[in-house]
Write a protein that holds these residues in place. Structure first.
Motif, short mmCIF file in Angstrom:
data_model
loop_
_atom_site.label_atom_id
_atom_site.label_comp_id
_atom_site.label_asym_id
_atom_site.label_seq_id
_atom_site.Cartn_x
_atom_site.Cartn_y
_atom_site.Cartn_z
N GLU A 1 -0.27 -3.36 -4.09
CA GLU A 1 -1.40 -2.46 -4.14
C GLU A 1 -0.67 -1.11 -3.69
O GLU A 1 -0.97 -0.22 -3.01
CB GLU A 1 -2.65 -2.60 -3.31
CG GLU A 1 -3.57 -4.05 -3.53
CD GLU A 1 -4.59 -3.98 -3.21
OE1 GLU A 1 -4.93 -3.10 -1.92
OE2 GLU A 1 -5.44 -4.52 -3.34
N ARG A 2 0.59 -0.77 -4.38
CA ARG A 2 1.19 0.50 -4.39
C ARG A 2 0.64 1.36 -5.32
O ARG A 2 0.04 1.16 -6.29
CB ARG A 2 2.50 0.31 -4.46
CG ARG A 2 3.63 -0.73 -3.72
CD ARG A 2 5.02 -0.83 -3.98
NE ARG A 2 5.67 -1.79 -3.11
CZ ARG A 2 5.70 -2.79 -3.17
NH1 ARG A 2 4.95 -3.67 -4.06
NH2 ARG A 2 6.36 -3.27 -2.17
N THR A 3 0.43 2.60 -4.98
CA THR A 3 0.16 3.71 -5.81
C THR A 3 1.49 4.56 -6.37
O THR A 3 2.07 4.91 -5.70
CB THR A 3 -0.91 4.52 -4.91
OG1 THR A 3 -1.66 3.94 -4.33
CG2 THR A 3 -1.20 5.97 -5.69
N GLY B 1 0.78 -1.07 0.07
CA GLY B 1 -0.16 0.10 -0.02
C GLY B 1 0.77 1.15 0.19
O GLY B 1 0.32 2.37 0.08
N VAL C 1 3.69 -3.38 -8.06
CA VAL C 1 2.60 -2.17 -8.07
C VAL C 1 1.38 -2.90 -7.79
O VAL C 1 0.67 -2.67 -6.87
CB VAL C 1 2.74 -1.31 -9.28
CG1 VAL C 1 1.48 -0.39 -9.23
CG2 VAL C 1 4.06 -0.62 -9.41
N SER C 2 1.22 -3.73 -8.62
CA SER C 2 -0.37 -4.45 -8.47
C SER C 2 -0.48 -5.28 -7.30
O SER C 2 -1.47 -5.26 -6.69
CB SER C 2 -0.67 -5.31 -9.81
OG SER C 2 0.24 -6.10 -10.13
N ILE D 1 2.46 7.83 -8.22
CA ILE D 1 2.06 9.05 -8.41
C ILE D 1 3.18 10.03 -9.07
O ILE D 1 4.35 10.10 -8.72
CB ILE D 1 1.73 9.75 -6.89
CG1 ILE D 1 0.97 8.99 -6.31
CG2 ILE D 1 1.25 11.13 -7.16
CD1 ILE D 1 0.88 9.32 -4.65
N ARG E 1 2.89 4.72 -1.03
CA ARG E 1 2.96 5.48 -2.35
C ARG E 1 4.26 5.96 -2.85
O ARG E 1 5.01 6.14 -1.96
CB ARG E 1 2.34 6.72 -1.84
CG ARG E 1 0.63 6.77 -1.22
CD ARG E 1 0.71 6.67 0.08
NE ARG E 1 1.08 7.69 0.92
CZ ARG E 1 1.58 7.96 2.09
NH1 ARG E 1 1.69 6.87 2.86
NH2 ARG E 1 1.67 9.01 2.89
#
Length: 346
Positions: free
Chosen positions: A274-276, A250, A270-271, A278, A252
């Motif tokens: 569940e990293r974001t 998770g 990333v998937s 930006i 960012r």
């Protein structure tokens, strides 16, 4: 007036331009110092393809108001000022939303070839982009407002807070700006990953724990786990992979570095975690204004950032050394009217 002219890759010379006159809404500034940015270096080598022969670059600047055009209020000759180089249209939806950096009609001092920019003895800028700074502040600090605004915007984009364990990938000027921005945002646990020992030492002086990414486990050991927020101040395939490897579920990841126009993305990292990811580009007018106000308070930590100073005659050599990687300097300022007496020993 004298200017630095980019004639083509690796070719920078002193030239001349007509002295500008302020029109309505304009401010004429006597440039005191202008910082050499990483984008200037990439422009100097020709690798970013965003500069045109005959162009005058430069956008990290500080100086004094020399004259103002008709209709300008709140600025007077002698004022110490810096300039927000991002000139937005002020009319579009992005501008109305306070996201001037996304204005499709924006022009950028130092990038647009038709603008005679800040590697010059004088600079003409819209009054709305000129910020007054305290006379009591060390003058050089004004040239730091622009790069510090880049880091501040990145931290804000990532939602940086005191709850975060922050990793900054890259300890160059933008990485340093990210460290200071994270600290301004309340983060107390900030780690910088940087292979260059000089830049590691500088990052450490800014309140971060600086580690060599070549040492196994150094980043996670320094973090005491994995980062919740990563500010990637490099922008390469290797740096984004390092960001994913050193961050937790998770997390960012803010991509603010622009080392390469295209990178390979560790998509599964990333998937599945569940990293974001930006994006962060430049800064809004508010980010710039708030950073100018912070710099104007002259926080002592800024004294570590400028480690090189040259006059116009020494600029080409400084650019060449930075581009070739033979310089250990982090932030070099160019003084178009000559080095201050306390620097050159006069």
């Amino acid at each position: 007036m004298r200017v630095l002219v980019w004639n083509g890759p690796w070719d920078l010379t002193i030239g001349s331009r007509e002295d500008p006159e302020p029109g309505p809404g304009d401010v004429l500034i006597t440039v005191a110092a202008t910082g050499i940015c990483g984008s200037d270096v990439h422009g100097f080598t020709g690798e970013n393809g965003r500069r045109k022969p005959g162009q005058v670059m430069g956008h990290e600047t500080v100086g004094h108001v020399a004259a103002v055009g008709a209709g300008v209020e709140g600025l007077r000759p002698g004022d110490v000022v810096t300039v927000n180089p991002l000139i937005a249209c002020g009319r579009c939806a992005a501008c109305a939303a306070g996201a001037e950096q996304s204005c499709q009609d924006r022009r950028v001092i130092g990038v647009n070839a038709e603008i005679v920019s800040a590697f010059a003895e004088t600079l003409l800028a819209p009054a709305s982009n000129v910020m007054v700074l305290p006379e009591t502040m060390p003058l050089e600090y004004g040239a730091l407002v622009e790069p510090l605004s880049v880091g501040y915007h990145a931290a804000r984009r990532g939602g940086c807070s005191a709850a975060d364990a922050v990793l900054v990938v890259g300890g160059g000027p933008i990485g340093q700006a990210c460290v200071l921005a994270a600290r301004r945002s309340g983060a107390t646990h900030v780690v910088v990953s940087e292979p260059n020992p000089h830049r590691r030492a500088l990052a450490g002086s800014l309140g971060a724990v600086a580690v060599d990414p070549g040492s196994d486990g150094a980043v996670t050991d320094a973090l005491g786990g994995r980062a919740t927020l990563v500010l990637d101040a490099v922008g390469s395939t290797a740096s984004i992979e390092a960001a994913a490897a050193s961050s937790g579920f998770g997390a960012r990841i803010v991509l603010v570095g622009m080392n390469a126009p295209r990178i390979d993305l560790p998509a599964y990292a990333v998937s599945t975690e569940e990293r974001t990811l930006i994006g962060s580009f430049c800064y809004s007018a508010q980010d710039f204004r708030e950073t100018a106000e912070w710099v104007g308070r002259a926080p002592g930590v800024l004294e570590h950032l400028v480690d090189g100073r040259v006059d116009m005659a020494g600029a080409a050599e400084a650019f060449t050394a930075l581009a070739a990687g033979t310089s250990g300097k982090s932030k070099v300022l160019v003084f178009p009217h000559g080095l201050p007496a306390e620097v050159d020993g006069r």
